[in-house]
Design a protein around this motif. Structure first.
Motif, short mmCIF file in Angstrom:
data_model
loop_
_atom_site.label_atom_id
_atom_site.label_comp_id
_atom_site.label_asym_id
_atom_site.label_seq_id
_atom_site.Cartn_x
_atom_site.Cartn_y
_atom_site.Cartn_z
N ASP A 230 0.82 -1.21 0.00
CA ASP A 230 0.00 0.00 0.00
C ASP A 230 0.85 1.26 0.00
O ASP A 230 0.57 2.20 -0.75
CB ASP A 230 -0.94 0.01 1.21
CG ASP A 230 -1.93 -1.13 1.16
OD1 ASP A 230 -2.91 -1.00 0.42
OD2 ASP A 230 -1.70 -2.15 1.82
N VAL A 231 1.85 1.31 0.86
CA VAL A 231 2.72 2.49 0.98
C VAL A 231 4.17 2.02 1.03
O VAL A 231 4.54 1.20 1.88
CB VAL A 231 2.40 3.30 2.26
CG1 VAL A 231 3.29 4.54 2.33
CG2 VAL A 231 0.93 3.70 2.30
N TYR A 232 4.98 2.53 0.12
CA TYR A 232 6.40 2.16 0.09
C TYR A 232 7.22 3.44 0.21
O TYR A 232 7.03 4.40 -0.55
CB TYR A 232 6.75 1.43 -1.20
CG TYR A 232 8.07 0.70 -1.15
CD1 TYR A 232 8.23 -0.42 -0.34
CD2 TYR A 232 9.17 1.13 -1.91
CE1 TYR A 232 9.45 -1.11 -0.28
CE2 TYR A 232 10.38 0.44 -1.86
CZ TYR A 232 10.51 -0.66 -1.04
OH TYR A 232 11.71 -1.34 -0.97
N LEU A 233 8.13 3.45 1.18
CA LEU A 233 8.91 4.64 1.49
C LEU A 233 10.40 4.38 1.36
O LEU A 233 10.88 3.29 1.67
CB LEU A 233 8.64 5.10 2.95
CG LEU A 233 7.20 5.24 3.40
CD1 LEU A 233 7.16 5.65 4.88
CD2 LEU A 233 6.45 6.27 2.56
N ILE A 234 11.16 5.40 0.92
CA ILE A 234 12.61 5.38 1.06
C ILE A 234 12.90 5.66 2.53
O ILE A 234 12.54 6.71 3.04
CB ILE A 234 13.28 6.44 0.17
CG1 ILE A 234 13.02 6.16 -1.31
CG2 ILE A 234 14.78 6.48 0.44
CD1 ILE A 234 13.59 7.21 -2.25
N HIS A 235 13.51 4.72 3.23
CA HIS A 235 13.64 4.79 4.69
C HIS A 235 14.48 5.98 5.16
O HIS A 235 14.13 6.66 6.12
CB HIS A 235 14.25 3.47 5.20
CG HIS A 235 13.88 3.14 6.60
ND1 HIS A 235 13.75 1.84 7.05
CD2 HIS A 235 13.61 3.91 7.68
CE1 HIS A 235 13.42 1.85 8.33
NE2 HIS A 235 13.34 3.10 8.73
N TRP A 236 15.61 6.20 4.51
CA TRP A 236 16.48 7.36 4.77
C TRP A 236 17.05 7.81 3.44
O TRP A 236 17.37 6.98 2.59
CB TRP A 236 17.64 6.99 5.70
CG TRP A 236 17.26 6.73 7.12
CD1 TRP A 236 16.86 5.54 7.65
CD2 TRP A 236 17.24 7.67 8.20
NE1 TRP A 236 16.58 5.67 8.99
CE2 TRP A 236 16.81 6.97 9.36
CE3 TRP A 236 17.55 9.03 8.30
CZ2 TRP A 236 16.69 7.60 10.60
CZ3 TRP A 236 17.43 9.65 9.53
CH2 TRP A 236 17.00 8.94 10.67
N PRO A 237 17.22 9.12 3.25
CA PRO A 237 17.81 9.58 1.99
C PRO A 237 19.29 9.22 1.91
O PRO A 237 19.97 9.12 2.93
CB PRO A 237 17.63 11.10 2.05
CG PRO A 237 17.58 11.43 3.51
CD PRO A 237 16.89 10.25 4.16
N ALA A 238 19.77 9.07 0.71
CA ALA A 238 21.22 8.96 0.50
C ALA A 238 21.85 10.27 0.96
O ALA A 238 21.22 11.33 0.93
CB ALA A 238 21.53 8.70 -0.96
N ASN A 239 23.11 10.19 1.37
CA ASN A 239 23.81 11.41 1.76
C ASN A 239 25.23 11.40 1.20
O ASN A 239 25.71 10.39 0.70
CB ASN A 239 23.80 11.60 3.28
CG ASN A 239 24.52 10.49 4.02
OD1 ASN A 239 25.53 9.97 3.57
ND2 ASN A 239 24.00 10.14 5.19
N ALA A 240 25.90 12.55 1.32
CA ALA A 240 27.24 12.70 0.73
C ALA A 240 28.28 11.83 1.41
O ALA A 240 29.33 11.54 0.82
CB ALA A 240 27.65 14.17 0.78
#
Length: 280
Positions: free
Chosen positions: A101-111
């Protein structure tokens, strides 16, 4: 149960059930009990290691699949186009479901962890858009994204995120992120609404609970939803699972909301999107 409409036309309950650390038999029992009481939104993640338990409990309940909303998440080490496609198939298999139903990117990529963090997030998002178009995912969103991450994502996204799930509780509620998301039509969802237990014993919250004839937990959850934020408290206690549902028969005044808003920092996890894997 009150619901909110997302920017993609889907609807989700304002109150759901978090399953972080709910594994094995205890996790199945907690989800089954929550379903029995009327919860219809369940939050899990690949990283939690309990998608199988959540899926099994939903199947055991006998409640029609279409009446239940299941959220799961893409772990931050799997960001990228092919990795996302694979991760969704793994989650579907563990949940035992045909769609999420809902799919999320858990944490953004970072530098710190990606040579080009903007591209990593964009590639994962493109895969999610395709999976949504194919019916494998109903709603796509993010988690722990700050405005800078959302601005970058929106440069290439064809579908805007419907949800941003963030740490949001008395003592740490990220008002700037909330205002940004609300200005963009992105629903905000609260994780750790009870500040990892730090709200208990707080004099203001205790006084408000007594005034309303409610528990500190109920006051905190009510405060969250009165910010037009959805909330997913977690518990394996049968009594607490029931108590958390009982927040729709009272209201905090504007002054009470403001008092809670201005509480000093407490219960902050120390986790920041640009600092992982280290905490502050």
């Amino acid at each position: 149960m009150q619901q909110i409409q997302l920017n993609d036309g889907q609807r989700i309950p304002v109150l759901g059930f978090g399953t972080y650390k709910a594994t094995n038999e205890e996790g199945v029992a907690a989800v089954l009990h929550a379903l029995k009481l009327g919860y219809r939104l369940f939050d899990t993640a690949a990283k939690y290691g309990n998608e199988e338990q959540v899926g099994a409990a939903i199947k055991q309940s006998g409640i029609p699949r279409e009446e239940i909303k299941v959220t799961t998440k893409l772990w931050r080490e799997n960001l990228g186009y092919a990795q996302t496609k694979e991760a969704v198939q793994v989650s579907l298999g563990k949940l035992g479901m045909d769609y999420i139903d809902v799919y999320l990117i858990h944490w953004p990529a970072n530098a710190k962890n990606y040579t080009n963090w903007r591209q990593a997030n964009a590639d994962a998002w493109r895969a999610m858009e395709e999976l949504q178009a194919a019916g494998k995912i109903k709603t796509i969103g993010v988690s722990n994204f700050w405005p800078e991450h959302l601005d970058a994502l929106l440069e290439t996204a064809r579908v805007p995120p419907a949800i941003n799930q963030i740490e949001f509780h008395p003592g740490y509620w990220q008002p700037e992120v909330l205002a940004y998301c609300q200005s963009k039509g992105i629903a905000v969802e609260s994780w750790s609404p009870l500040a990892r237990g730090k709200v208990f014993g707080n004099p203001l919250l205790e006084a408000l609970a007594q005034r309303h004839g409610k528990s500190v937990s109920q006051v905190c959850l009510r405060w969250v939803i009165q910010h037009d934020v959805t909330v997913i408290p977690k518990s394996t206690s049968a009594d607490r699972i029931a108590e958390n549902l009982d927040i729709f028969n009272f209201e905090l005044s504007a002054d009470e909301m403001s008092q809670i808003d201005h509480l000093p920092e407490m219960g902050f996890s120390g986790e920041l999107p640009n600092n992982w894997p280290d905490r502050v």
